[in-house]
Write an enzyme that holds these catalytic residues in place. Structure first.
Site, short mmCIF file in Angstrom:
data_model
loop_
_atom_site.label_atom_id
_atom_site.label_comp_id
_atom_site.label_asym_id
_atom_site.label_seq_id
_atom_site.Cartn_x
_atom_site.Cartn_y
_atom_site.Cartn_z
N GLY A 157 0.80 -1.21 0.00
CA GLY A 157 0.00 0.00 0.00
C GLY A 157 0.84 1.26 0.00
O GLY A 157 0.41 2.29 -0.52
N THR A 302 -5.81 1.80 9.73
CA THR A 302 -5.09 0.64 10.27
C THR A 302 -5.11 0.59 11.78
O THR A 302 -4.75 -0.44 12.37
CB THR A 302 -3.64 0.62 9.78
OG1 THR A 302 -3.01 1.86 10.11
CG2 THR A 302 -3.58 0.41 8.28
N ASP A 394 -4.94 -3.38 -0.82
CA ASP A 394 -3.90 -4.37 -0.57
C ASP A 394 -4.46 -5.80 -0.62
O ASP A 394 -5.09 -6.24 0.35
CB ASP A 394 -3.26 -4.15 0.80
CG ASP A 394 -2.18 -3.10 0.79
OD1 ASP A 394 -1.89 -2.58 -0.30
OD2 ASP A 394 -1.63 -2.79 1.86
N PRO A 395 -4.20 -6.55 -1.68
CA PRO A 395 -4.58 -7.97 -1.68
C PRO A 395 -3.93 -8.76 -0.55
O PRO A 395 -4.48 -9.76 -0.10
CB PRO A 395 -4.09 -8.46 -3.06
CG PRO A 395 -4.14 -7.22 -3.91
CD PRO A 395 -3.71 -6.11 -3.00
N HIS A 396 -2.76 -8.31 -0.06
CA HIS A 396 -2.12 -9.06 1.02
C HIS A 396 -2.72 -8.74 2.39
O HIS A 396 -2.24 -9.24 3.41
CB HIS A 396 -0.60 -8.89 1.02
CG HIS A 396 -0.10 -7.50 1.28
ND1 HIS A 396 1.03 -7.00 0.67
CD2 HIS A 396 -0.54 -6.49 2.06
CE1 HIS A 396 1.27 -5.77 1.07
NE2 HIS A 396 0.32 -5.43 1.92
N TYR A 425 0.37 6.15 -25.35
CA TYR A 425 -0.40 6.16 -26.59
C TYR A 425 0.45 5.74 -27.79
O TYR A 425 -0.06 5.24 -28.79
CB TYR A 425 -1.00 7.55 -26.83
CG TYR A 425 -0.01 8.61 -27.26
CD1 TYR A 425 0.26 8.85 -28.61
CD2 TYR A 425 0.64 9.39 -26.32
CE1 TYR A 425 1.16 9.83 -29.00
CE2 TYR A 425 1.55 10.36 -26.69
CZ TYR A 425 1.80 10.58 -28.04
OH TYR A 425 2.69 11.55 -28.42
N SER A 452 12.15 -3.96 -11.22
CA SER A 452 11.93 -5.39 -11.23
C SER A 452 10.89 -5.78 -10.18
O SER A 452 10.92 -5.29 -9.06
CB SER A 452 13.24 -6.14 -10.95
OG SER A 452 14.20 -5.84 -11.95
#
Length: 652
Positions: A157, A302, A394-396, A425, A452
């Site tokens: 995030g 949080t 956040d998928p985690h 474009y 990466s």
């Protein structure tokens, strides 16, 4: 696109399980994942000879190297088992961490062995497309038009928030660049400098096409902040709630915005951004001629799980546009609670009307009688997400994907032209515009903050979304299980009789009912009027219920904690301090309150019988920890000086 799943989805079949109940299946599929990769390697040009022979494999140093490898892995396994945190267990109720989906773990391992790098399509043709497909899954969940929006996976995030501010900053400086370019200034010569500083995101992006047609887009872009640097007088103020994640302070530093240009938005008693104060701050800035770079809102803080009223933020921006002709960028940090949007969507991805939602949740069996979610204002907040400019999720966290997997969704993908190292474009013109994957190939690596990045994460997220669609019958079922458990636990804590330990009595106090499934609570010794001692007591309880003990695996209950203080929240935490029985003067002396914090994400306790068994154990654990604490303090009192004060009141 996510395929609707059969409504009879069984949550227990999704995870390895607290006791590895699905070990046989998991082991079989893990073996399949590894075997498939082995076959892939051996099948690549079978005419090539093997470079390592059977004789080589029995050579002494060869075998010794394998033995050393095995020994190192044995050491690593011992370290991991000894000190890792058992997120999989319902005994862990702490940070926003839980068990992870089997399908995501298996998909990650399967893709990991191919070692794709999603920075470059050339090195990750499969997983790059999986990443972008997963990003569009999230865009659809939030109500964005998949033909116009764009999303991708980040390391977390924090980086997603950085990207939100990155695009907001670059959008903000484009109008000034246009006004200064001799071949473009006619597009905006009807606007004053004040109006240039406060154009809407949509109006600004509409100018990109005209600049591209004139063949001067890159020249103009080089005159924005990405070319000439940051000019604070153009960017304006960044409005961030007191409940902000720490990443926003770092982002202001990284992007040269400066801490002095951050304005803190007060929160109300429920730790949501105070709408009245927010409006006053915005209108005061406009009247002073100040511009607003961006407004940040939070969906799932949080610390307490609060959800800002996003619909009110959108309404405020619209009001500013209509009354003053001035606008600002809106980014929502939904890292924690973003996936909960799936609980409000039917299998067609449409919002279920609020009046029908409770019955719908009852009908499919994810909410029992007496428990309902969300509150009406929370529902409206989720429904308004489609109007904001970008969203962190956040998928985690509540996506139950392993680390690291954050994500950002952007409402209008034209915004990529302003951050890309090469214009998106250009790639679209060179590709087949009827083939979405062909368009995607040119824009990921050049349009993200990271270099990466693991393609295995994309595979894990894609597989999870295929098994669990982002609707009530998919992710909604797992998330609902945690919410149900949180509601039950809150009710038990609120009605828990004082715990007696010798001559001491301890009460539990809970914070206001959360918007999501983050529970905050404290233990207060009856008769104690010192907030300092109260904080020390709860800090020690946290230490006894956390990794702090030295070996988390041996602990019988694990939780987390936080400090709500004046520096971050002003006097808002005083409301809770007063609820606990502390006076205003006591708050003024300390101006902080230490609370235990539990994100209740487990799906294992949705069955009422299982929950009741867990609750009985938890009560016994509370008694045990408080006994230990009292014993420690009484021993300390016997050898302490009169200057030192114990954190529990000692009875004579």
């Amino acid at each position: 696109m996510t395929k609707p799943f059969h409504p009879n989805l069984n949550i227990d079949a999704l995870f390895l399980g607290p006791k590895s109940e699905n070990a046989v299946f998991f082991r079989e599929m893990m073996d399949y994942a590894v075997s498939e990769h082995i076959h892939w390697r051996s099948g690549f040009h079978p005419e090539d000879s093997a470079l390592v022979t059977s004789v080589d494999r029995y050579e002494h140093n060869y075998r010794e190297t394998l033995y050393q490898t095995e020994g190192i892995l044995n050491q690593l396994s011992a370290k991991l088992k000894n000190t890792s945190i058992p997120f999989f267990s319902p005994r862990y109720l702490g940070h926003i961490s839980s068990d992870t989906l089997m399908v995501s773990n298996l998909a990650y391992v399967m893709a990991m062995m191919y070692n794709p790098n999603n920075c470059s399509y050339e090195s990750s043709p499969t997983t790059t497309e999986l990443e972008l497909e997963s990003g569009l899954d999230l865009c659809r969940m939030f109500g964005y038009d998949p033909q116009q929006s764009w999303g991708h996976i980040t390391s977390g995030g924090t980086v997603a928030n950085y990207e939100g501010l990155w695009v907001a900053r670059n959008v903000k400086t484009l109008p000034f660049a246009i006004s200064q370019h001799p071949k473009a200034k006619d597009l905006l010569n009807h606007k004053s400098p004040q109006q240039l500083r406060n154009m809407s995101t949509a109006e600004t992006l509409d100018l990109i096409s005209e600049l591209q047609q004139r063949g001067i887009f890159e020249e103009v872009r080089d005159m924005t902040c990405r070319g000439i640097g940051v000019k604070p007088e153009i960017l304006g103020k960044l409005l961030v709630p007191q409940s902000k994640h720490y990443s926003w302070m770092k982002a202001a530093d990284i992007f040269g915005i400066g801490q002095e240009n951050i304005i803190s938005l007060p929160v109300n008693e429920n730790y949501q951004t105070d709408i009245v104060q927010m409006r006053k701050i915005v209108f005061d800035l406009i009247e002073k001629g100040e511009s607003i770079l961006a407004m940040i809102a939070v969906v799932g803080t949080t610390e307490v799980g609060a959800i800002d009223q996003i619909d009110k933020v959108i309404a405020l921006r619209q009001e500013c546009e209509e009354l003053y002709g001035e606008s600002f960028y809106i980014h929502v940090d939904a890292a924690y609670a973003g996936y909960a949007c799936s609980m409000l969507l039917n299998e067609q991805g449409e919002f279920v009307e609020y009046d029908d939602l409770v019955n719908h949740h009852r009908t499919i069996g994810i909410m029992p009688e007496g428990i309902s979610w969300p509150k009406p204002e929370v529902y409206q907040s989720f429904k308004a997400l489609k109007e904001v400019d970008s969203i962190t999720v956040d998928p985690h966290k509540v996506g139950f994907i392993q680390y690291a997997a954050g994500a950002i969704c952007m409402k209008d993908k034209r915004i990529l032209d302003l951050i890309s190292s090469r214009a998106a474009y250009v790639f679209e013109e060179k590709n087949d515009n009827t083939n979405p994957s062909a368009i995607n190939r040119g824009i990921l690596g050049s349009s993200i903050m990271e270099g990466s990045k693991a393609g295995a994460t994309a595979a894990a997220l894609w597989a999870a979304h295929r098994l669990l669609p982002l609707n009530i019958n998919g992710y909604g079922k797992i998330i609902a299980a945690g919410i149900v458990t949180a509601h039950r636990l809150l009710d038990k804590l609120a009605n828990l009789a004082p715990i007696e330990v010798g001559m001491h009595r301890f009460e539990v106090h809970i914070m206001p009912f959360p918007d999501f499934h983050m529970i905050n609570f404290t233990f207060k010794e009856v008769g104690n009027e010192s907030l300092t001692r109260h904080n020390a007591l709860n800090k020690r309880l946290y230490e006894l219920c956390s990794y702090y003990t030295g070996r988390a695996y041996a602990n019988d209950f694990l939780t987390s904690s936080t400090i709500l203080d004046y520096k971050e929240y002003g006097d808002t935490p005083q409301h809770y301090a007063e609820k606990c029985g502390f006076s205003r003067s006591e708050w003024e002396k300390t101006r902080r309150i230490y609370v235990l914090r539990a994100a209740v994400m487990t799906s294992c306790l949705r069955n009422e019988e299982h929950f009741e068994e867990f609750w009985q154990k938890l009560q016994a654990i509370f008694v045990s920890k408080l006994n230990q604490l009292v014993d420690e303090e009484e021993k300390k009192v016997r050898r302490t000086t009169s200057i030192d004060k114990p954190f529990i009141a000692v009875r004579s």
